[in-house]
Design an enzyme around this catalytic site. Structure first.
Site, short mmCIF file in Angstrom:
data_model
loop_
_atom_site.label_atom_id
_atom_site.label_comp_id
_atom_site.label_asym_id
_atom_site.label_seq_id
_atom_site.Cartn_x
_atom_site.Cartn_y
_atom_site.Cartn_z
N MET A 11 0.83 -1.21 0.00
CA MET A 11 0.00 0.00 0.00
C MET A 11 0.87 1.26 0.00
O MET A 11 0.90 2.00 0.96
CB MET A 11 -0.92 -0.02 1.23
CG MET A 11 -1.85 -1.22 1.25
SD MET A 11 -2.53 -1.59 2.89
CE MET A 11 -1.14 -2.41 3.69
N GLN A 53 -10.99 2.64 0.05
CA GLN A 53 -10.78 3.99 0.58
C GLN A 53 -11.74 4.97 -0.08
O GLN A 53 -12.41 5.76 0.60
CB GLN A 53 -9.33 4.43 0.36
CG GLN A 53 -8.31 3.69 1.19
CD GLN A 53 -6.88 4.08 0.82
OE1 GLN A 53 -6.62 4.62 -0.26
NE2 GLN A 53 -5.95 3.83 1.72
N THR A 84 2.07 1.42 6.03
CA THR A 84 1.33 2.55 5.50
C THR A 84 0.82 3.36 6.68
O THR A 84 0.55 2.80 7.74
CB THR A 84 0.13 2.09 4.65
OG1 THR A 84 -0.77 3.19 4.45
CG2 THR A 84 -0.64 0.98 5.32
N ASN A 85 0.73 4.68 6.51
CA ASN A 85 0.12 5.51 7.55
C ASN A 85 -1.39 5.48 7.49
O ASN A 85 -2.06 5.25 8.50
CB ASN A 85 0.60 6.97 7.40
CG ASN A 85 1.94 7.23 8.04
OD1 ASN A 85 2.04 7.60 9.20
ND2 ASN A 85 2.99 7.07 7.26
N CYS A 197 3.19 9.91 5.20
CA CYS A 197 2.82 8.94 4.18
C CYS A 197 4.11 8.32 3.71
O CYS A 197 5.08 9.04 3.42
CB CYS A 197 2.07 9.60 3.03
SG CYS A 197 1.68 8.45 1.69
N GLU A 199 5.26 7.09 1.09
CA GLU A 199 5.84 7.43 -0.21
C GLU A 199 6.44 8.84 -0.24
O GLU A 199 7.26 9.14 -1.12
CB GLU A 199 4.78 7.33 -1.32
CG GLU A 199 4.36 5.92 -1.67
CD GLU A 199 3.23 5.40 -0.81
OE1 GLU A 199 2.83 4.24 -0.99
OE2 GLU A 199 2.75 6.16 0.06
#
Length: 234
Positions: A11, A53, A84-85, A197, A199
């Site tokens: 994710m 989501q 993932t956050n 996040c 990424e």
């Protein structure tokens, strides 16, 4: 022997690759030589999660991730990290489904922020993380208040994550936009900025900020390695 760290990833896969790299770098930094982290990675399909989501089907996503976490435990994981956050929104469902520790990214990050003497911190993350209360309320438990960008900057931050970073695209124009937004958060009194996040660390870092940057991914990994080694007598 180092305890086994279970990574619940996918994710996005770019985020999971960063977790795996950092996990092994941190283990080698602490132990030296040819040491690697004892770990198990289970990857879910981000397309399924992203659709949930958008539809607001958080309970369904929680059940999916809880089942995945149980699989990690059954495979021998001594703890679970959700890579993932945003999906920590369903952390309670995951934690309730497993009998091994769940290493919560917000707790790890908040402790690091508080230890630096910071009580007001900016947050860059997905729209879900910036606008929903699960992240900010958990930070407040540690005495840290969170400030997020105003619109339209929240949309810019979110769109860069989903339209670029999770698809492997790194754009200079987006980096410039993030730098401007970080500077704006500092002007509003943020004493530091959380890259909330996984990424985002692919795009900006400390060199892009006038205030201390807290990389939630790296902090999460460092916390997990510490727990894995502590449990092994390390």
């Amino acid at each position: 022997m180092m305890r086994t760290i279970g990574l619940l990833g996918g994710m996005s896969w770019e985020s999971s690759a960063e977790y795996y790299r950092l996990l092994n770098e941190e283990t080698r930094r602490r132990l030296g030589g040819h040491h690697c982290a004892r770990s198990i990675l289970l990857t879910v399909d981000f397309a399924e999660i992203e659709a949930m989501q958008r539809a607001g089907e958080w309970d369904r996503a929680g059940r999916l991730l809880a089942d995945a976490a149980k699989t990690l435990e059954q495979a021998g994981a001594d703890m679970v990290l959700l890579c993932t956050n945003t999906m920590h929104l369903v952390a309670d469902a995951i934690e309730a489904a497993i009998g091994v520790p769940f290493v919560h990214i917000v707790d790890a990050t908040a402790r690091r922020v508080a230890a630096a003497g910071i009580t007001r911190v900016g947050l860059l993350a997905t729209r879900f993380t910036m606008e929903m209360d699960f992240y900010r309320s958990r930070m407040r438990r540690h005495g840290v208040d969170v400030v997020v960008p105003d619109e339209p900057d929240r949309t810019l931050v979110h769109d860069v994550i989903y339209q670029e970073l999770t698809r492997g695209r790194i754009e200079d124009s987006s980096r410039a936009g993030y730098r401007r937004i970080i500077a704006g958060l500092a002007q509003r009194g943020a004493q530091g900025v959380i890259l909330g996040c996984t990424e985002i660390t692919l795009l900006v870092g400390q060199a892009d900020s006038p205030v201390p940057v807290f990389d939630s991914t790296r902090i999460h990994v460092e916390t997990a390695v510490e727990l894995a080694l502590r449990g092994a007598g390390g």
